[in-house]
Scaffold this motif. Structure first.
Motif, mmCIF file in Angstrom:
data_model
loop_
_atom_site.group_PDB
_atom_site.id
_atom_site.type_symbol
_atom_site.label_atom_id
_atom_site.label_comp_id
_atom_site.label_asym_id
_atom_site.label_seq_id
_atom_site.Cartn_x
_atom_site.Cartn_y
_atom_site.Cartn_z
ATOM 1 N N ASN A 196 0.792 -1.445 0.012
ATOM 2 C CA ASN A 196 -0.037 0.294 -0.116
ATOM 3 C C ASN A 196 0.753 1.149 -0.095
ATOM 4 O OD1 ASN A 196 -1.771 2.486 1.115
ATOM 5 N ND2 ASN A 196 -2.871 0.901 2.151
ATOM 6 N N ASN A 197 1.087 2.020 -1.023
ATOM 7 C CA ASN A 197 1.889 3.392 -1.058
ATOM 8 C C ASN A 197 1.580 3.941 0.155
ATOM 9 O OD1 ASN A 197 2.713 2.224 -3.459
ATOM 10 N ND2 ASN A 197 1.255 3.408 -4.579
ATOM 11 N N GLU A 198 0.230 4.432 0.605
ATOM 12 C CA GLU A 198 0.360 5.138 1.634
ATOM 13 C C GLU A 198 1.083 5.495 3.280
ATOM 14 O OE1 GLU A 198 -3.608 5.083 2.180
ATOM 15 O OE2 GLU A 198 -4.686 5.770 0.381
ATOM 16 N N VAL A 199 1.019 3.606 2.815
ATOM 17 C CA VAL A 199 2.222 2.992 4.096
ATOM 18 C C VAL A 199 4.011 3.391 3.710
ATOM 19 C CG1 VAL A 199 2.390 1.382 5.505
ATOM 20 C CG2 VAL A 199 1.107 0.804 5.006
ATOM 21 N N THR A 200 3.920 3.508 2.435
ATOM 22 C CA THR A 200 5.130 3.766 2.238
ATOM 23 C C THR A 200 5.316 4.944 2.828
ATOM 24 O OG1 THR A 200 5.823 2.242 0.761
ATOM 25 C CG2 THR A 200 6.807 4.336 -0.025
ATOM 26 N N GLU A 201 4.102 6.385 2.107
ATOM 27 C CA GLU A 201 4.536 7.844 1.801
ATOM 28 C C GLU A 201 4.418 7.970 3.383
ATOM 29 O OE1 GLU A 201 0.728 9.343 -0.341
ATOM 30 O OE2 GLU A 201 1.445 8.372 -1.628
ATOM 31 N N TRP A 242 11.474 -2.793 -2.438
ATOM 32 C CA TRP A 242 10.954 -1.180 -1.437
ATOM 33 C C TRP A 242 12.356 -0.820 -0.728
ATOM 34 C CZ3 TRP A 242 11.487 1.085 3.425
ATOM 35 C CH2 TRP A 242 9.917 1.710 3.509
ATOM 36 N N LEU A 243 13.404 -1.187 0.005
ATOM 37 C CA LEU A 243 14.234 -0.511 0.875
ATOM 38 C C LEU A 243 15.131 0.159 -0.187
ATOM 39 C CD1 LEU A 243 15.966 -3.749 2.998
ATOM 40 C CD2 LEU A 243 14.558 -1.502 3.570
ATOM 41 N N GLU A 244 15.019 -0.383 -1.156
ATOM 42 C CA GLU A 244 16.306 0.916 -2.092
ATOM 43 C C GLU A 244 16.086 1.410 -2.422
ATOM 44 O OE1 GLU A 244 18.537 0.008 -6.842
ATOM 45 O OE2 GLU A 244 17.657 -1.372 -5.488
ATOM 46 N N ASP A 245 14.820 1.610 -2.759
ATOM 47 C CA ASP A 245 13.676 3.203 -3.114
ATOM 48 C C ASP A 245 14.091 3.755 -1.812
ATOM 49 O OD1 ASP A 245 13.084 2.269 -5.476
ATOM 50 O OD2 ASP A 245 10.972 1.513 -4.974
ATOM 51 N N PHE A 246 13.720 3.810 -0.815
ATOM 52 C CA PHE A 246 13.789 4.178 0.844
ATOM 53 C C PHE A 246 15.051 4.649 0.777
ATOM 54 C CE2 PHE A 246 14.168 3.816 5.267
ATOM 55 C CZ PHE A 246 12.827 4.840 5.324
ATOM 56 N N TYR A 247 16.193 4.369 0.662
ATOM 57 C CA TYR A 247 17.180 4.354 0.900
ATOM 58 C C TYR A 247 17.349 5.906 0.104
ATOM 59 C CZ TYR A 247 22.111 4.207 0.243
ATOM 60 O OH TYR A 247 23.885 4.227 0.547
ATOM 61 N N ASN A 248 16.501 5.507 -0.665
ATOM 62 C CA ASN A 248 17.370 6.843 -1.984
ATOM 63 C C ASN A 248 16.664 8.334 -1.462
ATOM 64 O OD1 ASN A 248 18.699 5.410 -4.131
ATOM 65 N ND2 ASN A 248 17.219 4.501 -5.032
ATOM 66 N N TYR A 249 15.664 7.700 -0.621
ATOM 67 C CA TYR A 249 14.712 8.948 0.023
ATOM 68 C C TYR A 249 15.617 9.446 0.542
ATOM 69 C CZ TYR A 249 10.573 11.203 2.256
ATOM 70 O OH TYR A 249 10.198 12.219 2.500
ATOM 71 N N TYR A 250 15.465 9.026 1.647
ATOM 72 C CA TYR A 250 15.865 9.405 2.794
ATOM 73 C C TYR A 250 17.597 10.612 2.492
ATOM 74 C CZ TYR A 250 19.812 5.531 4.434
ATOM 75 O OH TYR A 250 20.581 4.615 4.859
ATOM 76 N N LYS A 251 18.933 9.669 1.666
ATOM 77 C CA LYS A 251 19.548 10.079 1.183
ATOM 78 C C LYS A 251 19.235 11.586 0.310
ATOM 79 C CE LYS A 251 22.956 7.446 2.776
ATOM 80 N NZ LYS A 251 23.789 7.355 3.626
#
Length: 526
Positions: A196-201, A242-251
């Motif tokens: 669910n993309n809302e959780v990721t957001e 998911w983690l790769e996308d999350f890594y790019n986001y926080y970086k």
């Protein structure tokens, strides 16, 4: 045993270098060289200290450790012990004592203080050049968080209980309102639905919120369970993506922010998480090998573990440790032996990787499960309530604890001083922080030896894992290390008897004519 720093001079010998002058002097800052500039990522040059806030120091007498308590003990952490990184176990609001079921991701546990207290802790750490990271629990939340009732599709549900079980045979489906929700750990910790993309957001919003408070990074809990697909509960491709996308986001918010991944698994399964998904991951197999080598006085499994690490990880891209908050305390695993605990500290703090020390490990705190007993309050000094609180502690310290921190600070041969000296040594010599590692062949199955080396420093490290004194301790060294001055940075005895090196028929070089049981040494080759 008190560890000493010795200045040694080279005696010209036709074969090699390791004849040592035995005029000792005690290690002190004025006698050491200025440390070379750091190399590599900032975390590679740090020694981290894992703190369970509830058990560290209580500043207000309610029996529970708090942020102000940590602030009050920063001088101990920085000046006495010498660490320069802190990992805070969960600090978010939670109905449980441990905090791994978060009920409010945007606030701190009120038992630990306020958000302003937390920010003051960040500021005080940064004034002392101490980096601070916090636990971020993303795989699951508390069932008491408002999401659980207001955003049902943020979780994983079945209309009926399935016969499937979890990775260790546990129940994973729990009833609520005629349906069943999924939880890999416990009924109070419902797994979030990252399809669910809302959780990721929302998780993006959360990590941005905490980065803006000034925290330097995160320890990411239970990563291998993040996204479940088609009956596969761990290490899925969807988790990695998911983690790769999350890594790019926080970086994109803070490129210097650190993430340390917890993937309690084999090295083969940890490796994919340590590349483009986190900055470093805890190396569990290596931790097991270090503790086992100390316990058994056999180096074979440790050599094999280090060979796998050095062959597969990028340089220094892993976190090292001996035990953590989920494992029986180190000294309890080592039959309550402080001498064995010193050996373990030596292996941890002279080896590559980013080292993490579990609070109380430096004074030999003991404890075996249940979990509450491996997370007891810190033993500051002898007396009522162990110096932890003026009230009644949330959990009592063991009644037979042998030596408090205050006692050990007065004893130069204590476990505390071993940790202090080794941390000081690591901070003073760059090769011990970020240098390459080269394992060496030795003359004894109980002697473990290796070179740490970068472009400017070469350090030879060896330790006798056994209790028996050894004669003519030899290592196999390349002749390219010849014709150098030698400084003995560290050794574990006032009565060590170094001898002139001589080449044996096997091509090894005799480093010491005798090496005591549990003896350890670090030599700088200049």
């Amino acid at each position: 045993m008190r560890f000493k720093l010795q200045q040694l001079r080279l005696l010209k010998v036709s074969a090699f270098l390791l004849l040592i002058n035995a005029n000792a002097f005690t290690m002190g800052l004025s006698e050491k060289e200025q440390p070379l500039p750091d190399q590599g990522e900032w975390w590679s040059n740090r020694v981290f200290y894992e703190i369970f806030v509830r058990s560290f120091y209580d500043s207000d007498g309610d029996g529970i450790g708090d942020f102000q308590g940590i602030i009050a003990k920063l001088d101990y952490l920085q000046e006495d012990l010498g660490i320069n990184g802190i990992w805070l176990m969960p600090i978010n609001q939670s109905p449980s004592y441990h905090g791994y079921d978060v009920s409010d991701y945007y606030d701190v546990n009120s038992e630990y203080g306020t958000l302003e207290d937390y920010k003051e802790l960040i500021d005080e750490c940064h004034k002392r050049d101490i980096k601070i990271i916090m636990d971020l629990v993303m795989n699951h939340s508390s069932i008491e968080v408002n999401w659980f009732n207001e955003n049902k599709d943020w979780y994983i549900w079945n209309s009926e209980k399935t016969p499937s079980t979890g990775p260790w045979g546990q129940n994973i489906w729990y009833p609520k309102d005629g349906e069943y929700y999924y939880s890999v750990f416990d009924r109070i910790m419902a797994d979030l639905n990252y399809t669910n993309n809302e959780v990721t957001e929302e998780m993006h919003n959360i990590i941005r919120f905490w980065l803006e408070t000034g925290v330097d990074g995160f320890r990411l809990d239970a990563l291998k369970y993040m996204v479940e697909t088609d009956g596969q509960l761990e290490n899925t491709e969807e988790t990695h993506q998911w983690l790769e996308d999350f890594y790019n986001y926080y970086k994109s918010i803070n490129p210097a922010a650190l993430t340390v991944g917890e993937v309690w698994d084999s090295m083969e399964n940890i490796l994919p998480y340590s590349r483009d998904e986190t900055d470093i991951c805890f190396e569990f197999s290596l931790a097991d090998a270090m503790v086992s080598a100390v316990k058994t006085a056999r180096k074979g499994n440790l050599i094999a573990a280090w060979n796998r690490v050095l062959e597969n990880y990028d340089k220094n891209d892993y976190a090292t440790f001996l035990t953590n908050h989920d494992q029986n305390r180190l000294v309890s695993q080592l039959m309550n032996s402080r001498e064995l605990a010193k050996n373990a500290a030596f292996l941890l703090l002279t080896s590559p990787g980013t080292p993490f020390i579990y609070y109380g490990e430096e004074i030999g705190m003991r404890g075996v499960k249940p979990d509450e007993d491996i997370r007891r309050p810190f033993h500051w000094f002898e007396g009522p309530r162990d110096g932890f609180t003026t009230g009644f502690p949330w959990r009592w310290q063991e009644s037979s604890f042998p030596d408090s921190l205050a006692d050990q600070m007065e004893d130069d041969s204590s476990l505390f001083h071993t940790y202090k000296d080794l941390i000081d040594l690591r901070k003073s010599y760059r090769a011990l922080r970020t240098g390459d590692m080269k394992l060496l062949t030795t003359s004894s199955p109980s002697v473990f030896a290796f070179i740490r080396e970068d472009s400017d420093q070469t350090v030879l490290t060896l330790i006798n894992l056994g209790k028996r004194e050894l004669g003519d301790v030899s290592v196999e060294l390349d002749d390219s290390y010849g014709n150098r001055k030698v400084k003995q940075l560290y050794w574990s005895s006032n009565t060590a008897r170094p001898a002139p090196s001589r080449k044996t028929e096997s091509g090894q070089w005799t480093v010491f004519s005798q090496l005591e049981g549990f003896g350890a040494s670090v030599l700088l080759l200049e």
